[in-house]
Design a protein around this motif. Structure first.
Motif, PDB file in Angstrom:
ATOM      1  N   LEU A   1     -23.649   7.484   3.929  1.00  0.00           N
ATOM      2  CA  LEU A   1     -22.927   8.210   3.554  1.00  0.00           C
ATOM      3  C   LEU A   1     -22.894   9.369   4.442  1.00  0.00           C
ATOM      4  O   LEU A   1     -24.156   9.669   5.130  1.00  0.00           O
ATOM      5  N   PRO A   2     -22.047  10.433   4.667  1.00  0.00           N
ATOM      6  CA  PRO A   2     -20.857  10.465   3.885  1.00  0.00           C
ATOM      7  C   PRO A   2     -19.992   9.314   4.477  1.00  0.00           C
ATOM      8  O   PRO A   2     -19.876   8.979   5.490  1.00  0.00           O
ATOM      9  N   TRP A   3     -19.094   8.833   3.326  1.00  0.00           N
ATOM     10  CA  TRP A   3     -18.062   7.725   3.624  1.00  0.00           C
ATOM     11  C   TRP A   3     -16.826   8.403   3.445  1.00  0.00           C
ATOM     12  O   TRP A   3     -16.704   9.175   2.474  1.00  0.00           O
ATOM     13  N   THR A   4     -15.849   7.983   4.274  1.00  0.00           N
ATOM     14  CA  THR A   4     -14.407   8.926   4.366  1.00  0.00           C
ATOM     15  C   THR A   4     -13.436   7.489   4.352  1.00  0.00           C
ATOM     16  O   THR A   4     -13.634   6.368   4.949  1.00  0.00           O
ATOM     17  N   GLU A   5     -12.272   7.928   3.862  1.00  0.00           N
ATOM     18  CA  GLU A   5     -11.006   7.030   3.969  1.00  0.00           C
ATOM     19  C   GLU A   5      -9.785   7.697   4.223  1.00  0.00           C
ATOM     20  O   GLU A   5      -9.511   8.512   3.187  1.00  0.00           O
ATOM     21  N   GLY A   6      -9.253   7.848   5.471  1.00  0.00           N
ATOM     22  CA  GLY A   6      -7.828   8.334   5.299  1.00  0.00           C
ATOM     23  C   GLY A   6      -6.563   7.690   5.695  1.00  0.00           C
ATOM     24  O   GLY A   6      -5.657   8.130   6.032  1.00  0.00           O
ATOM     25  N   PHE A   7      -6.828   6.348   5.296  1.00  0.00           N
ATOM     26  CA  PHE A   7      -5.646   5.593   5.214  1.00  0.00           C
ATOM     27  C   PHE A   7      -4.914   5.384   6.657  1.00  0.00           C
ATOM     28  O   PHE A   7      -3.549   5.341   6.828  1.00  0.00           O
ATOM     29  N   GLU A   8      -5.640   5.437   7.892  1.00  0.00           N
ATOM     30  CA  GLU A   8      -5.049   5.482   9.083  1.00  0.00           C
ATOM     31  C   GLU A   8      -4.749   3.833   9.522  1.00  0.00           C
ATOM     32  O   GLU A   8      -5.771   3.219   9.136  1.00  0.00           O
ATOM     33  N   GLY A   9      -3.920   3.820  10.125  1.00  0.00           N
ATOM     34  CA  GLY A   9      -3.827   2.298  11.021  1.00  0.00           C
ATOM     35  C   GLY A   9      -3.358   1.097  10.060  1.00  0.00           C
ATOM     36  O   GLY A   9      -3.816   0.134  10.720  1.00  0.00           O
ATOM     37  N   LEU A  10      -2.923   1.457   9.065  1.00  0.00           N
ATOM     38  CA  LEU A  10      -2.473   0.388   8.077  1.00  0.00           C
ATOM     39  C   LEU A  10      -1.119  -0.099   8.186  1.00  0.00           C
ATOM     40  O   LEU A  10      -0.175   0.755   8.678  1.00  0.00           O
ATOM     41  N   THR A  11      -0.621  -1.324   7.798  1.00  0.00           N
ATOM     42  CA  THR A  11       0.677  -1.929   7.753  1.00  0.00           C
ATOM     43  C   THR A  11       1.050  -1.267   6.506  1.00  0.00           C
ATOM     44  O   THR A  11       0.179  -1.167   5.340  1.00  0.00           O
ATOM     45  N   VAL A  12       2.168  -0.558   6.299  1.00  0.00           N
ATOM     46  CA  VAL A  12       2.871   0.013   5.166  1.00  0.00           C
ATOM     47  C   VAL A  12       2.679  -0.692   4.076  1.00  0.00           C
ATOM     48  O   VAL A  12       3.132  -2.042   4.089  1.00  0.00           O
ATOM     49  N   GLY A  13       2.104  -0.366   3.104  1.00  0.00           N
ATOM     50  CA  GLY A  13       2.103  -1.057   1.627  1.00  0.00           C
ATOM     51  C   GLY A  13       0.706  -1.899   1.707  1.00  0.00           C
ATOM     52  O   GLY A  13       0.296  -2.113   0.453  1.00  0.00           O
ATOM     53  N   ASN A  14      -0.107  -2.015   2.430  1.00  0.00           N
ATOM     54  CA  ASN A  14      -1.427  -2.629   2.460  1.00  0.00           C
ATOM     55  C   ASN A  14      -2.359  -1.716   2.348  1.00  0.00           C
ATOM     56  O   ASN A  14      -2.572  -0.492   3.007  1.00  0.00           O
ATOM     57  N   LEU A  15      -3.538  -2.163   1.471  1.00  0.00           N
ATOM     58  CA  LEU A  15      -4.774  -1.035   1.217  1.00  0.00           C
ATOM     59  C   LEU A  15      -5.717  -1.252   2.258  1.00  0.00           C
ATOM     60  O   LEU A  15      -5.657  -2.357   3.214  1.00  0.00           O
ATOM     61  N   PRO A  16      -6.542  -0.396   2.457  1.00  0.00           N
ATOM     62  CA  PRO A  16      -7.673  -0.648   3.466  1.00  0.00           C
ATOM     63  C   PRO A  16      -8.707  -1.724   3.144  1.00  0.00           C
ATOM     64  O   PRO A  16      -8.409  -2.197   1.806  1.00  0.00           O
ATOM     65  N   LEU A  17      -9.415  -2.483   4.005  1.00  0.00           N
ATOM     66  CA  LEU A  17     -10.242  -3.319   3.657  1.00  0.00           C
ATOM     67  C   LEU A  17     -11.119  -3.130   2.514  1.00  0.00           C
ATOM     68  O   LEU A  17     -11.760  -2.007   2.661  1.00  0.00           O
ATOM     69  N   CYS A  18     -11.205  -3.950   1.711  1.00  0.00           N
ATOM     70  CA  CYS A  18     -12.305  -4.020   0.496  1.00  0.00           C
ATOM     71  C   CYS A  18     -11.801  -2.913  -0.746  1.00  0.00           C
ATOM     72  O   CYS A  18     -12.439  -2.902  -1.624  1.00  0.00           O
ATOM     73  N   PHE A  19     -10.552  -2.331  -0.549  1.00  0.00           N
ATOM     74  CA  PHE A  19      -9.973  -1.569  -1.699  1.00  0.00           C
ATOM     75  C   PHE A  19      -9.432  -2.437  -2.562  1.00  0.00           C
ATOM     76  O   PHE A  19      -9.066  -3.691  -2.300  1.00  0.00           O
ATOM     77  N   ALA A  20      -8.999  -2.030  -3.693  1.00  0.00           N
ATOM     78  CA  ALA A  20      -8.294  -2.962  -4.734  1.00  0.00           C
ATOM     79  C   ALA A  20      -7.459  -2.137  -5.699  1.00  0.00           C
ATOM     80  O   ALA A  20      -7.726  -0.782  -5.584  1.00  0.00           O
ATOM     81  N   HIS A  21      -6.623  -2.621  -6.454  1.00  0.00           N
ATOM     82  CA  HIS A  21      -5.715  -1.999  -7.295  1.00  0.00           C
ATOM     83  C   HIS A  21      -5.434  -2.894  -8.562  1.00  0.00           C
ATOM     84  O   HIS A  21      -5.400  -4.112  -8.407  1.00  0.00           O
ATOM     85  N   THR A  22      -4.875  -2.198  -9.453  1.00  0.00           N
ATOM     86  CA  THR A  22      -4.489  -3.090 -10.437  1.00  0.00           C
ATOM     87  C   THR A  22      -2.794  -3.549 -10.519  1.00  0.00           C
ATOM     88  O   THR A  22      -2.491  -4.325 -11.303  1.00  0.00           O
ATOM     89  N   SER A  23      -2.216  -2.931  -9.492  1.00  0.00           N
ATOM     90  CA  SER A  23      -0.932  -3.245  -9.315  1.00  0.00           C
ATOM     91  C   SER A  23      -0.244  -2.662  -7.849  1.00  0.00           C
ATOM     92  O   SER A  23      -0.248  -1.397  -7.637  1.00  0.00           O
ATOM     93  N   ALA A  24       0.049  -3.715  -7.221  1.00  0.00           N
ATOM     94  CA  ALA A  24       0.695  -3.218  -5.932  1.00  0.00           C
ATOM     95  C   ALA A  24       2.060  -2.710  -5.946  1.00  0.00           C
ATOM     96  O   ALA A  24       2.668  -2.041  -4.992  1.00  0.00           O
ATOM     97  N   THR A  25       2.701  -2.775  -7.282  1.00  0.00           N
ATOM     98  CA  THR A  25       4.124  -2.038  -7.479  1.00  0.00           C
ATOM     99  C   THR A  25       3.881  -0.585  -7.602  1.00  0.00           C
ATOM    100  O   THR A  25       4.522   0.243  -7.069  1.00  0.00           O
ATOM    101  N   TYR A  26       2.720  -0.187  -8.370  1.00  0.00           N
ATOM    102  CA  TYR A  26       2.592   0.966  -8.272  1.00  0.00           C
ATOM    103  C   TYR A  26       1.486   1.955  -7.438  1.00  0.00           C
ATOM    104  O   TYR A  26       1.509   3.247  -7.263  1.00  0.00           O
ATOM    105  N   TRP A  27       0.585   1.289  -6.692  1.00  0.00           N
ATOM    106  CA  TRP A  27      -0.176   1.812  -5.617  1.00  0.00           C
ATOM    107  C   TRP A  27       0.224   1.234  -4.174  1.00  0.00           C
ATOM    108  O   TRP A  27       0.417   0.089  -4.243  1.00  0.00           O
ATOM    109  N   SER A  28       0.268   1.997  -3.346  1.00  0.00           N
ATOM    110  CA  SER A  28       0.656   1.608  -1.971  1.00  0.00           C
ATOM    111  C   SER A  28       0.192   2.630  -0.894  1.00  0.00           C
ATOM    112  O   SER A  28      -0.385   3.677  -1.218  1.00  0.00           O
ATOM    113  N   THR A  29       0.345   2.195   0.187  1.00  0.00           N
ATOM    114  CA  THR A  29       0.051   2.976   1.419  1.00  0.00           C
ATOM    115  C   THR A  29       1.398   3.500   2.218  1.00  0.00           C
ATOM    116  O   THR A  29       2.227   2.523   2.275  1.00  0.00           O
TER     117      THR A  29
END
Length: 652
Positions: free
Chosen positions: A140-168
């Motif tokens: 720590l500290p750990w940070t995540e700025g959602f950089e360099g992702l393919t649109v719609g994909n979460l960062p590695l090791c993230f998860a969501h309950t619905s890809a419909t409602y959470w995206s990048t």
């Protein structure tokens, strides 16, 4: 696919028959597939079967299989897709093999073959695939700025309950107030969300306090209920058992990036996940999130739950929840001020009354805990708020909309508000409305196409929608007999009602003090009409007035544009002007004209062909608010004027 070998020696004959039997389950999840069937001489060294993997961690796994008969085996493994011969080779005398040094969150394959003796080995069985889980965050500290992702994909090791409602997303998409806080990437929760976004595993220690923070903003639309943050052991909603800070409310007003900060203390050491839960209905569009941070909580914690109360045109009370201190340092100033340049105040209470602000101005404030002379937190904020307009107190107050910006909906004068900018609404217009069969052709102030006015655009919205146009707040207590005067144009078959309403502070409801029903003009170029309404019964130091108009029905509902211009609030004159002029009983040589008195019982009427100059027309003294005019020319357009004659020396 798995490989399986069967010894057919017991069934050897001149007419052997083989069949596969599949047994259906109780539901449709029972498909069985077979491929690459081969009948051949049993090799001297059989292929292993039942390949498996157990005890998988982020960096290790145990490979297993069932021997084909040998007691020695040769194994090859590597990342998915490696070519046999290029993998890591291991000879073993056990039907299990422990692997170490693997990469987290990586898919591997392995092959194995029996080695019956130095000159007899089986073919390879495999590949068998397995994936190592993510390694927990340990630094720590750990940070995540959602950089360099393919649109719609979460960062590695993230998860969501619905890809419909959470995206990048990234800066290629910026509609509905979506934008990064830093860099180019960000995450969003969509309308209708009732879902979670989970962080990777975090290796946390019991009884240590941690601080989790992120930046967020909304699209400014109603319908967002709240954002909550929790922690727990697992990337599921049911695993989120502990609260992190207070839930975020009032999201509609949060249209600039605001920082959330919350702390938590696990009671047992282990791997934990943080969860962000966004809840909203189908009305708004997006919430945007960026720059997530997990760190050890500082010794002097930030304040939280910043807010404002007792907001006036020149003052406000700033509020917050302490991080633990009993002293605080506050900075405030106009939106966008740089920390260090604002007004600084040291306080010993979790609220600060601020005075001397400017009306109709947006401010921000920051606050930090001051735990001791040598220990202070970082600043929490900014929290934004806007002072309302100061009540109008100089009269007459006149608004002709010439300084407004025409458009759809355009920009109203300062301190005027419209109830909607997306559906049935009031707009600032110039050069006539867009629909045929309704609306004025020119304004009232200038009588020209370039003149401006406001109107309800009846092409928008649904039947029954009501559009409100609210005037600035006024202090009319200095007026002896206050009144409002305005000009209206109501041409269109679908016009319903124009109402003027005053806010009743006793009942907290809007009371109708004047209304007109239905069409009042018969053509686009018909003259504007004037209305005068007494405000004596509603006069106050905080008078709120608004115009209301509802959308009509039918195929031609768009023919319902109602326009207003030249609105004046001031003292009622000693002799008021008549209103609501009209004509009826038209013949080829005569007509009856009428009006509503301004208060007198005698009137002076002047009439003549359209465009005649006042003073050159035919003058008639009347003692009734209706008179008959005769001797007119057939097929000719006339105009008439009327004024109250309150006494010999007082006329309107």
């Amino acid at each position: 696919w798995l490989n399986y070998n069967v010894n057919l020696t017991p069934y050897k004959s001149a007419n052997s028959r083989i069949r596969f039997r599949g047994v259906e389950s109780i539901d449709f999840n029972s498909d069985i597939s077979i491929d690459d069937i081969k009948v051949e001489e049993t090799p001297s060294c059989l292929v292993p079967t039942a390949l498996n993997v157990t005890a998988v961690t982020s960096t290790s796994a145990t490979l297993g299989w069932t021997t084909g008969g040998a007691s020695n085996w040769k194994v090859q493994y590597g990342p998915t897709g490696f070519t046999l011969g290029s993998g890591i080779k291991v000879a073993t005398t056990s039907p299990t093999l422990g692997l170490t040094g693997l990469m987290p969150s990586t898919t591997y394959q392995f092959y194995v073959k029996d080695s019956c003796n130095a000159s007899s080995v089986s073919a390879y069985a495999g590949p068998f695939s397995f994936t190592t889980p993510c390694a927990p965050v340990t630094v720590l500290p750990w940070t995540e700025g959602f950089e360099g992702l393919t649109v719609g994909n979460l960062p590695l090791c993230f998860a969501h309950t619905s890809a419909t409602y959470w995206s990048t997303n990234n800066t290629s998409v910026t509609t509905y107030n979506r934008a990064p806080h830093t860099g180019t990437g960000y995450a969003t929760a969509r309308y209708g969300s009732n879902d979670w976004l989970f962080t990777p595993d975090m290796a946390l220690t019991a009884n240590v306090t941690y601080q989790f923070s992120f930046w967020y903003l909304s699209d400014g639309l109603s319908g967002w209920d709240s954002v909550s943050v929790r922690f727990g052991q697992g990337q599921t909603a049911v695993a989120m058992t502990g609260n992190v800070g207070a839930s975020i409310k009032n999201l509609t007003a949060t249209t600039t990036y605001t920082r959330f900060v919350g702390t938590f203390t696990p009671t047992v050491s282990g791997n934990y996940n943080l969860g962000i839960y966004a809840r909203g209905n189908s009305t708004p569009w997006y919430l945007t999130f960026d720059d997530l941070t997990l760190e050890l909580a500082p010794s002097c914690l930030q304040p939280s739950a910043l807010g404002v109360s007792s907001l006036t045109s020149t003052g406000a009370t700033l509020n917050w929840t302490t991080g633990g201190a009993t002293n605080w340092k506050v900075q405030y100033g106009p939106t966008g001020f740089a920390l260090g340049t604002g007004t600084k105040v040291a306080v010993t209470s979790t609220s600060l009354p601020v005075t001397g602000l400017m009306p109709s101005t947006t401010y921000q404030f920051y606050v930090k805990d001051s735990c001791s002379a040598s220990s202070v937190s970082s600043y929490a904020g900014p929290f934004s708020f806007t002072t309302p307009c100061a009540p109008i107190s100089t009269f007459p107050y006149v608004e002709g909309f010439e300084g407004a910006i025409a458009g759809s909906p355009g920009v109203l004068p300062t301190c005027w508000t419209a109830s909607s900018t997306t559906t049935y609404r009031w707009e600032v217009d110039v050069n006539g409305t867009t629909s045929s069969g309704t609306g004025p052709s020119v304004d009232n102030t200038l009588g020209m196409a370039l003149g401006k006015y406001v109107y309800t655009e009846a092409s928008n919205g649904a039947t029954g929608n009501v559009a409100y146009l609210t005037l600035p707040v006024m202090n009319t207590t200095s007026l002896t007999t206050p009144q409002i005067e305005f000009y209206y144009h109501m041409f269109g078959s679908a016009i319903t009602e124009l109402a003027l309403e005053a806010y009743n502070t006793s009942t907290t409801k809007w009371d109708t003090i004047f209304s007109l029903q239905g069409q009042q003009q018969t053509a686009n170029n018909s003259p504007w009409q004037k209305a005068v309404v007494s405000l004596s019964s509603v006069s106050s130091n905080n008078l709120q007035l608004r115009f209301a108009n509802s959308k009509g029905t039918g195929t031609f509902a768009y023919e319902g544009d109602v326009a207003l211009d030249d609105i004046t609030v001031g003292e009622q004159p000693a002799c008021s002007t008549p209103t609501l002029l009209g004509a009826f009983a038209l013949t080829s040589t005569g007509a009856s004209v009428y009006w509503t008195t301004g208060g007198a019982t005698n009137w002076k009427v002047q009439y003549g062909p359209t465009g005649f100059v006042l003073g050159t027309g035919t003058v008639v003294a009347a003692t009734n608010d209706t008179i008959a005019i005769t001797g007119l020319m057939a097929n000719t357009t006339y105009q008439f004027y009327v004024k109250d004659s309150c006494s010999a020396s007082t006329v309107s």
